[in-house]
Design an enzyme around this catalytic site. Structure first.
Site, PDB file in Angstrom:
ATOM      1  N   LYS A  73      10.720 -16.531 -20.547  1.00 53.51           N
ATOM      2  CA  LYS A  73      11.300 -15.249 -20.117  1.00 53.51           C
ATOM      3  C   LYS A  73      12.140 -14.658 -21.241  1.00 53.51           C
ATOM      4  O   LYS A  73      12.017 -13.484 -21.585  1.00 53.51           O
ATOM      5  CB  LYS A  73      12.164 -15.433 -18.861  1.00 53.51           C
ATOM      6  CG  LYS A  73      11.407 -15.653 -17.604  1.00 53.51           C
ATOM      7  CD  LYS A  73      10.676 -14.432 -17.088  1.00 53.51           C
ATOM      8  CE  LYS A  73       9.247 -14.233 -17.366  1.00 53.51           C
ATOM      9  NZ  LYS A  73       8.213 -15.189 -17.232  1.00 53.51           N
ATOM     10  N   GLU A 125       9.989 -13.518 -24.259  1.00 53.41           N
ATOM     11  CA  GLU A 125       9.116 -12.380 -23.956  1.00 53.41           C
ATOM     12  C   GLU A 125       9.845 -11.057 -24.015  1.00 53.41           C
ATOM     13  O   GLU A 125       9.331 -10.073 -24.522  1.00 53.41           O
ATOM     14  CB  GLU A 125       8.593 -12.519 -22.517  1.00 53.41           C
ATOM     15  CG  GLU A 125       7.381 -13.315 -22.327  1.00 53.41           C
ATOM     16  CD  GLU A 125       6.828 -13.074 -20.941  1.00 53.41           C
ATOM     17  OE1 GLU A 125       5.825 -12.347 -20.843  1.00 53.41           O
ATOM     18  OE2 GLU A 125       7.406 -13.591 -19.974  1.00 53.41           O
ATOM     19  N   ARG A 162       2.599   2.032  -7.335  1.00 53.57           N
ATOM     20  CA  ARG A 162       2.680   0.905  -6.380  1.00 53.57           C
ATOM     21  C   ARG A 162       1.499  -0.044  -6.535  1.00 53.57           C
ATOM     22  O   ARG A 162       1.450  -1.100  -5.906  1.00 53.57           O
ATOM     23  CB  ARG A 162       2.730   1.431  -4.938  1.00 53.57           C
ATOM     24  CG  ARG A 162       3.952   2.262  -4.611  1.00 53.57           C
ATOM     25  CD  ARG A 162       3.768   3.027  -3.304  1.00 53.57           C
ATOM     26  NE  ARG A 162       3.797   2.170  -2.166  1.00 53.57           N
ATOM     27  CZ  ARG A 162       4.904   1.852  -1.485  1.00 53.57           C
ATOM     28  NH1 ARG A 162       6.058   2.319  -1.881  1.00 53.57           N
ATOM     29  NH2 ARG A 162       4.866   1.058  -0.444  1.00 53.57           N
ATOM     30  N   ASN A 172       0.180   0.140   6.171  1.00 57.77           N
ATOM     31  CA  ASN A 172       0.763  -0.708   5.129  1.00 57.77           C
ATOM     32  C   ASN A 172       1.424  -1.867   5.857  1.00 57.77           C
ATOM     33  O   ASN A 172       2.244  -1.647   6.747  1.00 57.77           O
ATOM     34  CB  ASN A 172       1.808   0.076   4.324  1.00 57.77           C
ATOM     35  CG  ASN A 172       2.434  -0.782   3.227  1.00 57.77           C
ATOM     36  OD1 ASN A 172       1.854  -1.800   2.823  1.00 57.77           O
ATOM     37  ND2 ASN A 172       3.603  -0.400   2.758  1.00 57.77           N
ATOM     38  N   GLY A 173       1.039  -3.105   5.542  1.00 61.10           N
ATOM     39  CA  GLY A 173       1.634  -4.266   6.209  1.00 61.10           C
ATOM     40  C   GLY A 173       0.576  -5.305   6.508  1.00 61.10           C
ATOM     41  O   GLY A 173      -0.513  -5.284   5.951  1.00 61.10           O
ATOM     42  N   LYS A 202       0.119  -7.094 -19.518  1.00 63.65           N
ATOM     43  CA  LYS A 202       0.402  -7.694 -18.214  1.00 63.65           C
ATOM     44  C   LYS A 202      -0.706  -8.675 -17.827  1.00 63.65           C
ATOM     45  O   LYS A 202      -0.444  -9.707 -17.239  1.00 63.65           O
ATOM     46  CB  LYS A 202       0.520  -6.609 -17.139  1.00 63.65           C
ATOM     47  CG  LYS A 202       0.855  -7.143 -15.744  1.00 63.65           C
ATOM     48  CD  LYS A 202       2.134  -7.947 -15.752  1.00 63.65           C
ATOM     49  CE  LYS A 202       2.399  -8.631 -14.427  1.00 63.65           C
ATOM     50  NZ  LYS A 202       3.515  -9.616 -14.546  1.00 63.65           N
ATOM     51  N   CYS A 241       0.841  -1.201   0.000  1.00 62.95           N
ATOM     52  CA  CYS A 241       0.000   0.000   0.000  1.00 62.95           C
ATOM     53  C   CYS A 241       0.879   1.255   0.000  1.00 62.95           C
ATOM     54  O   CYS A 241       2.084   1.186   0.191  1.00 62.95           O
ATOM     55  CB  CYS A 241      -0.880   0.000   1.244  1.00 62.95           C
ATOM     56  SG  CYS A 241      -1.871  -1.484   1.392  1.00 62.95           S
ATOM     57  N   GLU A 272       9.947 -22.190 -18.382  1.00 60.32           N
ATOM     58  CA  GLU A 272       9.836 -20.814 -17.872  1.00 60.32           C
ATOM     59  C   GLU A 272      11.010 -19.964 -18.327  1.00 60.32           C
ATOM     60  O   GLU A 272      10.842 -18.815 -18.735  1.00 60.32           O
ATOM     61  CB  GLU A 272       9.718 -20.831 -16.347  1.00 60.32           C
ATOM     62  CG  GLU A 272       9.724 -19.470 -15.677  1.00 60.32           C
ATOM     63  CD  GLU A 272       8.589 -18.551 -16.124  1.00 60.32           C
ATOM     64  OE1 GLU A 272       7.657 -19.023 -16.805  1.00 60.32           O
ATOM     65  OE2 GLU A 272       8.644 -17.349 -15.837  1.00 60.32           O
ATOM     66  N   HIS A 324      15.137 -37.029 -29.657  1.00 58.65           N
ATOM     67  CA  HIS A 324      13.958 -37.320 -30.504  1.00 58.65           C
ATOM     68  C   HIS A 324      13.659 -36.158 -31.449  1.00 58.65           C
ATOM     69  O   HIS A 324      12.510 -35.930 -31.808  1.00 58.65           O
ATOM     70  CB  HIS A 324      12.757 -37.613 -29.593  1.00 58.65           C
ATOM     71  CG  HIS A 324      12.974 -38.756 -28.672  1.00 58.65           C
ATOM     72  ND1 HIS A 324      13.007 -40.068 -29.097  1.00 58.65           N
ATOM     73  CD2 HIS A 324      13.250 -38.784 -27.349  1.00 58.65           C
ATOM     74  CE1 HIS A 324      13.249 -40.863 -28.068  1.00 58.65           C
ATOM     75  NE2 HIS A 324      13.401 -40.112 -26.996  1.00 58.65           N
ATOM     76  N   TRP A 372      -3.458  -1.770  -1.528  1.00 65.22           N
ATOM     77  CA  TRP A 372      -3.236  -2.973  -2.331  1.00 65.22           C
ATOM     78  C   TRP A 372      -3.736  -4.100  -1.435  1.00 65.22           C
ATOM     79  O   TRP A 372      -3.055  -4.500  -0.491  1.00 65.22           O
ATOM     80  CB  TRP A 372      -1.755  -3.119  -2.661  1.00 65.22           C
ATOM     81  CG  TRP A 372      -1.426  -4.403  -3.325  1.00 65.22           C
ATOM     82  CD1 TRP A 372      -0.968  -5.554  -2.742  1.00 65.22           C
ATOM     83  CD2 TRP A 372      -1.540  -4.716  -4.712  1.00 65.22           C
ATOM     84  NE1 TRP A 372      -0.798  -6.540  -3.668  1.00 65.22           N
ATOM     85  CE2 TRP A 372      -1.145  -6.059  -4.880  1.00 65.22           C
ATOM     86  CE3 TRP A 372      -1.939  -4.009  -5.832  1.00 65.22           C
ATOM     87  CZ2 TRP A 372      -1.136  -6.690  -6.122  1.00 65.22           C
ATOM     88  CZ3 TRP A 372      -1.928  -4.637  -7.074  1.00 65.22           C
ATOM     89  CH2 TRP A 372      -1.535  -5.957  -7.207  1.00 65.22           C
TER      90      TRP A 372
HETATM   91  C1  AGP Z   1       4.546 -14.357 -18.082  1.00 64.80           C
HETATM   92  O1  AGP Z   1       5.787 -13.688 -17.965  1.00 64.80           O
HETATM   93  C2  AGP Z   1       3.582 -13.623 -18.989  1.00 64.80           C
HETATM   94  N1  AGP Z   1       3.423 -12.271 -18.576  1.00 64.80           N
HETATM   95  C3  AGP Z   1       2.285 -14.371 -19.184  1.00 64.80           C
HETATM   96  O2  AGP Z   1       2.593 -15.658 -19.695  1.00 64.80           O
HETATM   97  C4  AGP Z   1       1.434 -14.566 -17.909  1.00 64.80           C
HETATM   98  O3  AGP Z   1       2.063 -15.488 -17.049  1.00 64.80           O
HETATM   99  C5  AGP Z   1       0.077 -15.139 -18.325  1.00 64.80           C
HETATM  100  O4  AGP Z   1      -0.561 -14.199 -19.159  1.00 64.80           O
HETATM  101  C6  AGP Z   1      -0.830 -15.464 -17.127  1.00 64.80           C
HETATM  102  O5  AGP Z   1      -1.080 -14.292 -16.396  1.00 64.80           O
HETATM  103  P1  AGP Z   1      -1.737 -14.447 -14.934  1.00 64.80           P
HETATM  104  O6  AGP Z   1      -0.735 -15.180 -14.086  1.00 64.80           O
HETATM  105  O7  AGP Z   1      -1.959 -13.038 -14.470  1.00 64.80           O
HETATM  106  O8  AGP Z   1      -3.008 -15.225 -15.081  1.00 64.80           O
END
Ligand code: AGP
Length: 612
Positions: free
Chosen positions: A489, A492, A27, A101-102, A607, A2, A485, A508, A75
């Site tokens: 990363k 992306e 934030r 906040n906490g 996001k 927060c 993962e 394979h 938050w």
């Molecule tokens: C991951 O780095 C991406 N931003 C994307 O794959 C994300 O994980 C996916 O869209 C799911 O989002 P969420 O965890 O908010 O559901």
């Protein structure tokens, strides 16, 4: 995470509080409010759920007068984002307003006692407990600050708070323990409060950072700083040299790097108050199922998208290994259209940082329509997915601003490990194994800190590989989801093509891709399949491939075989992903920075994907 602001001085407080709250918008928040005391002792509080503009409209229409006030952007951690749950919270007699906040870990016990003493609660928050404690203490205390100190002596947990009272117009009392708080030292009798320097920088660059256990009293005549156990203390006045953009990122060049480096703290937060070392188990207040209902579950489906699907895959591996319950991970977008075998004996777990991903929300609704029980592993409190599930475990990771998910992933993995332990200990896992797991989870934040200390070496590694056109990421067992993962990363944020594969799958097909231009990143920590991975590395080296290996501390063998090695501490195999992913996050970040991409908002990405 927060945001707290405060002002006392010669000017009207309301516009300054709103301006300071705007500075803290980065934030993340889901509601906001201010409280202002005028010189004759009238205390007014205005709060709104939603964006700050909602609050601004209310204040513009009917601005509270007064030159002393506090404000807050929330938050949510306890209780959904509603107006009633928004801060400032008021005492029962409406003479005191408080922002926080906490997390108050002993809020339930305190709330029971206060309710028995006749205090009526208006919200679902842990914060409201604190303002009633202050009111209770103020009945006999000689000053607001004395009342605040007495109240805080009963609180267990992290806090940054600011308090005003109509009985003490022109005074703000602030205190800090675990959540950042600073004072802005203005000129001509002007003093401000902020969760970080962004809140005060428009008025002053002279700030006093409060330490844990500190409290302070601000009035137009001056400010005084104290420590709960030492009494009056002097704290250094620092000059803030950063600009506003840098402050929002905590001095880091990008939110992604800031959030990578936040992981020691976020891993503390996801386990805070949940580890039961003696019992070798965990306390998950959000699991409202009775044990007999939990034990009646015959299979589990875990669903999510992107990074959340990768942590979900780790959840599948963990639950099957330790709780011995059939578990299957499903892409949310696939699950809902495949006529899934789901019924009232199925538990469907939705994993989502944002809690708003359309595919995951739709999969969840489809699961409920078919009679499944549903659970969330979510970061954003009160989000659509959190509200749609029957129960869940929040990450408490704070806002994740960078589009590439980093701290949320490691917190999701730990949250799934906590749930696995919760389930497994009810399905026969021994107390000894439980204790080992709790101890290993408790060690993770320090181990992540150790890996982050290698950031410079990983920056140098990025310089050696930034021009590659393709990458392979390879791992086995618990390291296969990490390979996926790590590849995501890199894709992306750097726009380099990368694929994650089970290391054994190399022969394979993918091995046809290997040559000196194709870096292969191997996850090769000390775990039961380590020797198998070494064989895969040798297959790549035999074909002139370049190998980056993530290995355990002290591993000299692969130093000889791989082109580059990154070392990580040892832990239990199913917790190793929390450690082995860190170098991959940093590698992706530094390669992207060198390639000049928009690291925090990569092209074509959002996001939270709230469309199907
Ligand atoms: C991951 O780095 C991406 N931003 C994307 O794959 C994300 O994980 C996916 O869209 C799911 O989002 P969420 O965890 O908010 O559901």
């Amino acid at each position: 995470m927060c945001g707290i602001v405060g002002y006392v001085g010669p000017e009207e407080a309301a516009p300054i509080l709103l301006e300071s709250l705007r500075r803290l918008e980065y934030r993340g928040y889901d509601s906001a409010g201010i409280a202002v005391v005028d010189p004759v002792g009238t205390l007014r509080t205005l709060r709104r759920a939603g964006k700050l503009v909602e609050l601004e409209q209310v204040v513009d229409a009917d601005s509270p007068t007064g030159t002393c006030g506090i404000g807050h952007t929330r938050w949510a951690t306890h209780g959904p984002p509603t107006e009633e749950n928004a801060h400032p919270h008021r005492s029962q007699d409406d003479t005191i307003a408080l922002v926080h906040n906490g997390i108050v870990e002993n809020a339930p016990v305190l709330r029971d006692r206060l309710e028995e003493a006749g205090y009526a609660f208006r919200s679902d928050t842990d914060t409201e407990v604190v303002v009633h404690l202050v009111e209770e203490a103020y009945r006999t205390a000689d000053s607001l600050e004395e009342a605040v100190v007495r109240a805080l002596e009963q609180v267990i947990g992290a806090y940054g708070i600011a308090v005003v009272s109509s009985r003490d117009p022109g005074k703000i009392v602030v205190a800090r323990n675990g959540s950042p708080l600073l004072l802005g030292i203005g000129s001509n009798g002007e003093y401000l409060v902020g969760s970080d320097a962004a809140a005060v920088i428009a008025h002053t660059r002279d700030v006093v950072y409060l330490n844990d256990g500190d409290y302070a009293v601000l009035e137009p005549a001056g400010y005084r700083t104290y420590h709960l156990s030492e009494g009056a203390v002097r704290r250094h006045v620092h000059e803030v040299t950063w600009d506003l953009a840098a402050i929002e990122k905590g001095g880091y060049p990008h939110f992604m790097l800031k959030e990578i480096f936040e992981q020691p703290r976020t891993l503390e937060d996801v386990t805070r108050g949940r580890l039961l070392e003696e019992e070798g188990s965990v306390r998950l207040g959000g699991i409202t199922l009775a044990d007999r209902e939990l034990l009646a579950i015959k299979r589990i489906v875990i669903t999510g998208c992107g990074t959340s699907w990768h942590s979900a895959l780790l959840g599948e591996y963990m639950i099957e290994e330790f709780a011995r319950l059939p578990t299957k991970v499903e892409y949310a977008s696939e699950f809902r259209y495949k006529n899934p075998v789901v019924d009232e004996d199925t538990l469907v777990i939705a994993v989502s940082q944002s809690g708003e991903t359309a595919d995951t929300l739709a999969a969840l609704k489809e699961a409920k329509r078919r009679g499944a029980r549903t659970m969330g592993i979510v970061n954003v409190v009160g989000s659509s997915i959190a509200r749609e599930t029957d129960f869940g475990v929040y990450l408490h990771a704070g806002p994740e601003i960078g589009v590439a998910s980093t701290k949320a992933f490691t917190s999701q993995v730990v949250a799934l490990a906590l749930f696995t332990l919760y389930l497994a200990r009810r399905r026969g896992l021994s107390i000894l194994n439980g204790r080992r797991t709790v101890q290993a989870i408790r060690a993770l934040p320090g181990q992540v800190e150790e890996i982050l200390a290698q950031d410079e070496a990983i920056q140098a590694l990025a310089a050696r590989y930034e021009d590659a056109k393709n990458f392979l990421y390879l791992g086995r067992g618990f390291q296969f989801p990490v390979a996926l993962e790590g590849a995501l990363k890199l894709k992306e944020v750097s726009y380099i093509h990368a694929e994650g594969y089970p290391a054994a799958e190399m022969k394979h097909g993918p091995i046809a891709l290997i040559d000196e231009r194709m870096p292969a990143v191997f996850l090769a920590p000390n775990d039961p399949v380590y020797q198998k991975v070494v064989s895969n590395i040798e297959e790549v080296k035999a074909r002139a491939g370049r190998v980056i290996a993530v290995v355990s501390n002290g591993n000299g063998e692969l130093e000889m075989k791989a082109d580059d090695c990154i070392h990580i501490p040892e832990t239990l195999p199913h917790l190793l992903p929390v450690l082995s992913v860190i170098p991959l996050q940093l590698l992706a970040y530094h390669i992207a920075v060198r390639r000049g991409t928009d690291v925090d908002q990569p092209r074509n990405l959002a996001k939270s994907v709230t469309v199907e």
